[in-house]
Enzyme design. Structure first.
Site, PDB file in Angstrom:
ATOM      1  N   GLY A  62      29.993 -40.043 -94.614  1.00 25.19           N
ATOM      2  CA  GLY A  62      29.938 -40.793 -95.867  1.00 25.19           C
ATOM      3  C   GLY A  62      28.494 -40.996 -96.288  1.00 25.19           C
ATOM      4  O   GLY A  62      27.560 -40.787 -95.503  1.00 25.19           O
ATOM      5  N   GLU A  63      28.321 -41.394 -97.566  1.00 27.86           N
ATOM      6  CA  GLU A  63      26.963 -41.547 -98.094  1.00 27.86           C
ATOM      7  C   GLU A  63      26.940 -42.673 -99.111  1.00 27.86           C
ATOM      8  O   GLU A  63      27.879 -42.852 -99.893  1.00 27.86           O
ATOM      9  CB  GLU A  63      26.502 -40.240 -98.740  1.00 27.86           C
ATOM     10  CG  GLU A  63      25.074 -40.276 -99.233  1.00 27.86           C
ATOM     11  CD  GLU A  63      24.630 -38.935 -99.786  1.00 27.86           C
ATOM     12  OE1 GLU A  63      23.465 -38.822-100.201  1.00 27.86           O
ATOM     13  OE2 GLU A  63      25.466 -38.001 -99.795  1.00 27.86           O
ATOM     14  N   LYS A  68      23.526 -43.236 -94.883  1.00 25.33           N
ATOM     15  CA  LYS A  68      24.508 -42.187 -94.642  1.00 25.33           C
ATOM     16  C   LYS A  68      25.144 -42.421 -93.270  1.00 25.33           C
ATOM     17  O   LYS A  68      24.466 -42.872 -92.343  1.00 25.33           O
ATOM     18  CB  LYS A  68      23.860 -40.806 -94.677  1.00 25.33           C
ATOM     19  CG  LYS A  68      23.228 -40.439 -96.001  1.00 25.33           C
ATOM     20  CD  LYS A  68      22.567 -39.074 -95.929  1.00 25.33           C
ATOM     21  CE  LYS A  68      21.903 -38.728 -97.263  1.00 25.33           C
ATOM     22  NZ  LYS A  68      21.229 -37.403 -97.211  1.00 25.33           N
ATOM     23  N   LYS A  84      25.013 -44.519 -88.252  1.00 25.59           N
ATOM     24  CA  LYS A  84      24.615 -44.878 -89.610  1.00 25.59           C
ATOM     25  C   LYS A  84      23.102 -44.696 -89.723  1.00 25.59           C
ATOM     26  O   LYS A  84      22.332 -45.352 -89.012  1.00 25.59           O
ATOM     27  CB  LYS A  84      25.009 -46.321 -89.922  1.00 25.59           C
ATOM     28  CG  LYS A  84      24.653 -46.759 -91.343  1.00 25.59           C
ATOM     29  CD  LYS A  84      24.947 -48.233 -91.554  1.00 25.59           C
ATOM     30  CE  LYS A  84      26.429 -48.508 -91.437  1.00 25.59           C
ATOM     31  NZ  LYS A  84      26.737 -49.928 -91.765  1.00 25.59           N
ATOM     32  N   ASP A 179      32.214 -60.033 -97.304  1.00 30.42           N
ATOM     33  CA  ASP A 179      32.308 -58.726 -97.968  1.00 30.42           C
ATOM     34  C   ASP A 179      33.500 -57.937 -97.415  1.00 30.42           C
ATOM     35  O   ASP A 179      33.374 -56.770 -97.055  1.00 30.42           O
ATOM     36  CB  ASP A 179      30.999 -57.954 -97.780  1.00 30.42           C
ATOM     37  CG  ASP A 179      30.888 -56.788 -98.746  1.00 30.42           C
ATOM     38  OD1 ASP A 179      31.575 -56.814 -99.783  1.00 30.42           O
ATOM     39  OD2 ASP A 179      30.136 -55.848 -98.450  1.00 30.42           O
TER      40      ASP A 179
END
Length: 697
Positions: A62-63, A68, A84, A179
């Site tokens: 993922g980015e 990333k 990460k 969050d």
């Protein structure tokens, strides 16, 4: 591949850092070979762009705007991790990221829960930060919603319950996530929720999914009204976020949306409870619980403990109480096999390993322990074994107990089933053996020698051999061996017990007439055409352990010849025995004074006694005067047939000693000279001459 320039790290052992090749074969003293070693094929086939410390950096998962997520491989254990990668230059431009970059590591060091991702290691180079976490192979929950459009209610209940358990653990530790959203919920290999991202709320979209929530993705779409109003808030803001996630799982959309997007309009819609319509397929309990979570007033909104006690949430979870997980690993929960392997085989200091694991501090030591322990648990789970059979560590007993935690119950159940199955098989074998014995038992009861006299034919008897089943019926002894009639309807068996006589089966072979001209001689008797010569075949059986009890071939010289028919035997006492024919008799003649006369001869060349040895003048000769007088006068003599049951008979030891006496045999007389004189007898009755048995008993 070698590590990129400037990406070195000094946390791991030197042999993990130096050289091009990582260690492939580790010691096998404390762990199985498949756990302690890494195959070269695994390292060779892993696609990576560079190496940082002990990790190979692979494909992108993922980015985001400044971070990333990539797949990594730990070369020391061969286990995959999630890494990460945060760009320092971009992170410094965002003051919030710079302020809270280290906060995530500090929070995860405080937290330990099965529904929260474990932070394993933190690396820092000149250009990047590397946060190494456990890899969730189940993917992102957002991707699952995209594929199915929505999640079924029963599955959503499971995910919401696990999410509430993780948040409750955070709240007890004094941590508010703030969050909680679909993008931060991952799935492991067992389809369980894993919560990620602590303190980096701006990195919510790092997995790079473009979704219907993109216009309102991030904190505003999931934030509680008090957060949007910039009022004081508490842990209940996470309860509101859980309600938004529940709505997204059940419907595939967000509960509050405005077009065009405006924070003021969004806040007003939340306060007015202007929720998007709910599907009709939802249960009333689910709708009621959802509305309680999306209560705009924090005072009326339930806290996390009240939400966890909801009836809909605990449906199908009866009896499963709330389990509290400690934020620290206790000493007795340590995997001693892994700790000893690290300290004695990988070069780590034992005290440092213990301190790092107990403090849950993210570093390379914690990563090695976590990955090796997970690899060991997967190995035991796949092999379905309660313990390691080979290479067991015997230095500490704690590791013996931990191996049984997963598979003890399944092993005991499997063992009890095996024992029950074996017991059933043994019972079946016993029943089959009993049925077999019942089928085999009538064979000796209905043999020819046990047939009553009325069933014996009056003609010559034909030689008969016993079958294999009959020979084995008494453990190798012939069923014709020493069996005699004792009283009407009963017979004496070799087991010294009385067995009831049964009428022979029609198919039981009967004694046939013997048609052997070479073994028999014709005898002319003036008793009519109905009187014929009868031969009774008797099997020689010497009760000796050195001799096989087999049925010998009957020869003409090995038989009794009884003249007269039918034959009538008087019943004898149960203590009497029928002795095996050891002595040889010849030159016998009827005794005067006995009206009922019967003569018999016994020819056996193997007998130790010769015909000449039995002279008329010998004391044992049947023609001896003393013998005749004794028999006729003294009825109490043991030689008398009538009083035979009162005196002890010859034992088997005496019989064998007489049989083994060495006597020089003399030439036999011709058969004609040894033939007894024939006497006419009454056709209805025949008996033995008692003088013929003199010397034999």
């Amino acid at each position: 591949m070698p590590a990129a320039a400037g990406d070195g790290l000094g946390e791991s052992p030197s042999r993990f850092l130096a050289g091009e090749k990582p260690p492939v074969q580790l010691a096998e003293s404390f762990l199985p070979a498949c756990v302690s070693s890494v195959s070269r094929e695994t390292l060779r086939t892993f696609q990576h762009t560079k190496r940082v410390g002990s990790y190979l950096i692979g494909r992108k998962l993922g980015e985001g705007s400044f971070a990333k997520v990539r797949e990594g491989l730990h070369v020391g254990t061969g286990e995959k991790v999630a890494i990460k990668v945060i760009d320092k230059k971009k992170a410094k431009k965002d003051t919030y990221v710079t302020k809270n970059l280290r906060r995530e590591g500090q929070i995860q060091q405080m937290i330990r829960h099965p529904n929260i991702t474990q932070l394993l290691d933190i690396l820092e180079t000149e250009n990047s930060y590397y946060l190494v976490m456990e890899l969730c192979t189940g993917g992102n929950l957002m991707h699952k919603i995209y594929e199915r459009k929505r999640i079924e209610e029963h599955e959503a209940r499971k995910y919401i319950r696990q999410l509430i358990l993780a948040v409750e653990h955070l709240h007890r530790a004094g941590v508010v996530h703030r969050d909680l959203k679909i993008e931060n919920l991952l799935l492991d290999e067992n389809n369980n929720i894993k919560l990620i991202d602590f303190g980096l709320s701006n990195c919510a979209g790092i997995l790079g999914y473009t979704d219907p929530f993109s216009t309102q993705c991030g904190s505003p779409a999931y934030a509680a009204p008090e957060l949007l109003a910039r009022k004081k808030y508490g842990p209940k803001v996470d309860v509101w976020s859980i309600g938004v996630n529940m709505y997204a799982m059940l419907t595939g959309t967000l509960p509050f949306t405005v077009e065009p997007f405006s924070l003021r309009a969004l806040y007003q819609k939340m306060v007015d409870k202007d929720m998007n319509p709910l599907p009709t397929h939802l249960s009333p309990a689910a709708i009621s619980f959802l509305r309680s979570l999306l209560e705009p007033d924090p005072l009326k909104r339930p806290n996390i403990q009240q939400a966890l006690a909801n009836r809909w949430l605990n449906d199908n979870y009866h009896g499963k109480g709330l389990h509290t997980y400690p934020n620290r690993i206790h000493l007795e929960d340590l995997s001693q096999s892994v700790v000893l392997h690290m300290s004695e085989k990988l070069g780590y200091k034992h005290s440092d390993v213990i301190n790092v694991i107990l403090s849950n501090r993210a570093c390379h030591t914690l990563a090695v322990y976590f990955l090796l322990n997970r690899k060991l648990e997967n190995y035991l789970l796949n092999m379905r074994k309660p313990d390691i059979n080979d290479n067991v560590c015997h230095k500490n007993q704690f590791h013996q107990l931990e191996k049984y935690k997963m598979n003890k119950n399944s092993y005991e159940e499997r063992r009890s089933k095996d024992l029950e199955k074996r017991g059933e098989q043994q019972q079946q074998q016993q029943r089959a053996m009993q049925r077999k014995l019942e089928k085999c038992s009538p064979s000796h009861r209905q043999s020819n020698c046990l047939t009553p006299q009325g069933h014996i034919s009056k003609g010559p008897v034909k030689e008969r051999r016993s079958s294999k089943s009959e020979r084995e019926s008494f453990g190798g002894l012939s069923p014709f061996h020493e069996v005699r009639i004792t009283k009407p309807g009963c017979m004496t068996s070799c087991s010294l017990e009385y067995l009831e006589m049964q009428s022979p089966d029609p198919r039981t072979p009967k004694i046939m007439r013997r048609q052997d001209s070479h073994s028999q001689e014709t005898v002319n008797v003036n008793m009519g055409s109905r009187i014929r010569e009868t031969h009774l075949n008797v099997v020689r059986s010497f009760e000796s352990v050195n001799r096989e009890d087999q049925i010998e071939s009957l020869s003409p010289n090995h038989q009794y010849r009884v003249l007269g028919s039918p034959v009538s035997f008087s019943p004898r006492h149960s203590s009497e025995r029928i002795l095996s024919p050891i002595f040889q008799f010849d030159n016998t003649s009827p005794i005067k004074g006995h009206s009922n006369q019967a003569s018999f001869t016994y020819d056996d060349k193997s007998s130790p006694s010769s015909p000449e040895s039995m002279s008329p003048t010998s004391p044992h000769s049947p023609h001896s005067p003393s013998c005749n007088n004794n028999i006729s006068g003294n009825l109490g003599s043991p030689n008398c047939v009538r009083s035979r049951g009162r005196f002890p008979m010859m034992g088997i030891g005496q019989m064998l000693r007489k049989r083994n006496q060495v006597v020089s045999p003399k030439a036999e007389k011709p058969l004609e000279t040894r033939m007894p004189a024939l006497h006419q007898m009454s056709p209805g009755y025949a008996s033995f001459n008692s003088s013929d048995m003199n010397g034999f008993c």
